[in-house]
Design a protein around this motif. Sequence first.
Motif, PDB file in Angstrom:
ATOM      1  N   GLY A 101     -36.246 -26.192   7.740  1.00 55.77           N
ATOM      2  CA  GLY A 101     -35.781 -25.250   8.744  1.00 55.77           C
ATOM      3  C   GLY A 101     -34.825 -25.834   9.756  1.00 55.77           C
ATOM      4  N   PHE A 102     -34.455 -27.095   9.566  1.00 55.84           N
ATOM      5  CA  PHE A 102     -33.546 -27.725  10.525  1.00 55.84           C
ATOM      6  C   PHE A 102     -32.172 -27.057  10.453  1.00 55.84           C
ATOM      7  N   PRO A 103     -31.546 -26.765  11.580  1.00 58.22           N
ATOM      8  CA  PRO A 103     -30.203 -26.163  11.549  1.00 58.22           C
ATOM      9  C   PRO A 103     -29.173 -27.186  11.090  1.00 58.22           C
ATOM     10  N   ALA A 104     -28.196 -26.726  10.366  1.00 63.04           N
ATOM     11  CA  ALA A 104     -27.111 -27.608   9.923  1.00 63.04           C
ATOM     12  C   ALA A 104     -26.187 -27.905  11.097  1.00 63.04           C
ATOM     13  N   VAL A 105     -25.585 -29.073  11.068  1.00 64.45           N
ATOM     14  CA  VAL A 105     -24.563 -29.391  12.063  1.00 64.45           C
ATOM     15  C   VAL A 105     -23.196 -29.035  11.475  1.00 64.45           C
ATOM     16  N   ARG A 106     -22.206 -28.990  12.323  1.00 63.52           N
ATOM     17  CA  ARG A 106     -20.867 -28.594  11.901  1.00 63.52           C
ATOM     18  C   ARG A 106     -20.243 -29.636  10.965  1.00 63.52           C
ATOM     19  N   THR A 107     -19.542 -29.163   9.974  1.00 67.80           N
ATOM     20  CA  THR A 107     -18.776 -30.049   9.099  1.00 67.80           C
ATOM     21  C   THR A 107     -17.287 -29.809   9.327  1.00 67.80           C
ATOM     22  N   TYR A 108     -16.486 -30.817   8.981  1.00 70.80           N
ATOM     23  CA  TYR A 108     -15.035 -30.744   9.177  1.00 70.80           C
ATOM     24  C   TYR A 108     -14.323 -31.004   7.852  1.00 70.80           C
ATOM     25  N   PRO A 109     -13.316 -30.200   7.516  1.00 77.28           N
ATOM     26  CA  PRO A 109     -12.532 -30.478   6.308  1.00 77.28           C
ATOM     27  C   PRO A 109     -11.901 -31.866   6.415  1.00 77.28           C
ATOM     28  N   VAL A 110     -11.984 -32.618   5.336  1.00 78.97           N
ATOM     29  CA  VAL A 110     -11.463 -33.976   5.341  1.00 78.97           C
ATOM     30  C   VAL A 110     -10.878 -34.289   3.976  1.00 78.97           C
ATOM     31  N   VAL A 111      -9.755 -35.007   3.961  1.00 80.79           N
ATOM     32  CA  VAL A 111      -9.070 -35.370   2.718  1.00 80.79           C
ATOM     33  C   VAL A 111      -8.625 -36.823   2.809  1.00 80.79           C
TER      34      VAL A 111
END
Length: 344
Positions: free
Chosen positions: A89-99
Amino acid sequence: MFPKNTWYVGATPSELDGKPLGRKICGESIVFFRGPDNKVAAVEDFCPHRGAPLSLGKVENGKLVCGYHGLEMGCDGKTVAMPCQRVGGFPAVRTYPVVERYGFIWVWPGDAQEADPSKIHHLAWADDPEWAYSGGLYHVKCDYRLMIDNLMDLTHETYLHPNSIGQKEIDESPPKTRMDGDCAITERYMEGIMAPPFWRAGLRGNNLADDVPVDRWQICRFYPPSHVLIDVGVAHAGKGGFNADPKVKASSTVIDFITPETESSTWYFWGMARNFNAQDQALSEQIRTSLSKVFSEDLQMLEMQQQNLERNAGRKLLSLNIDGGGVQARRIIDRLLVAEKSAT
């Protein structure tokens, strides 16, 4: 004060050698790490358990392990495991597009749905074995736009870098600024002059005489959001200058990826790509060392300029013809900021 829906250089691959890397970009606290397939991931530098910086942890089996209580984070920002705890049930943290491309790690700090890898600035030299690159990274305590101003007006070389790339002929050759779409270009050409110390070494590096007159050029190109690529070099005089045969010139592209950290601090990825004696590693290191000294001379000036401007907030500054490139670059940035604001 900085566009976010765009690609910035966030790191170099060597900085992620078996460990996470925390870096603030455009005010966003981000941690970079390599997942189980060795692909780079970027997530918010925030542990959902107690708010600890995930960058102070470690990477194990492609998972980011918090250094406070052992929470394990996946590349998708979701908690995978935690010792003796249920984490579903832990909330996800934000992810960032990366290349990862061209020897750099690019990150998109804005709306992830807008991220398009095809918008990453094309670097033809990075995939060409006839070219060599060497460079480094500086953390500079100044507004990133001051760095852009500095690189789009090379008049300062005469005064700030007199023992390497500066010479009086720079002052005597007024620059011209023009636009090419969203690219601001400032050009300066000098003919029949003697090369300064840095470029005498460059001529020797290409097995050319360094004690004869040369034609010199500086072509500064600003690309949004904050990249400055500068074609520089010298050729034996009367051989065609910028368009001369490579056998009679030493030419390079100075690489400047300027990534805002905060409103008053910047990550400055710098280097030089050259297309002569590309396999000569000793020459690459010599150029890197020389460039490092040149760019370090800018740092004190830029940081003290920032402090001066903060002490004199609102004071009007003068704009001269030599400032044309920086003025046009700022106009491009302002247009990007207006477009982003109107889209929200």
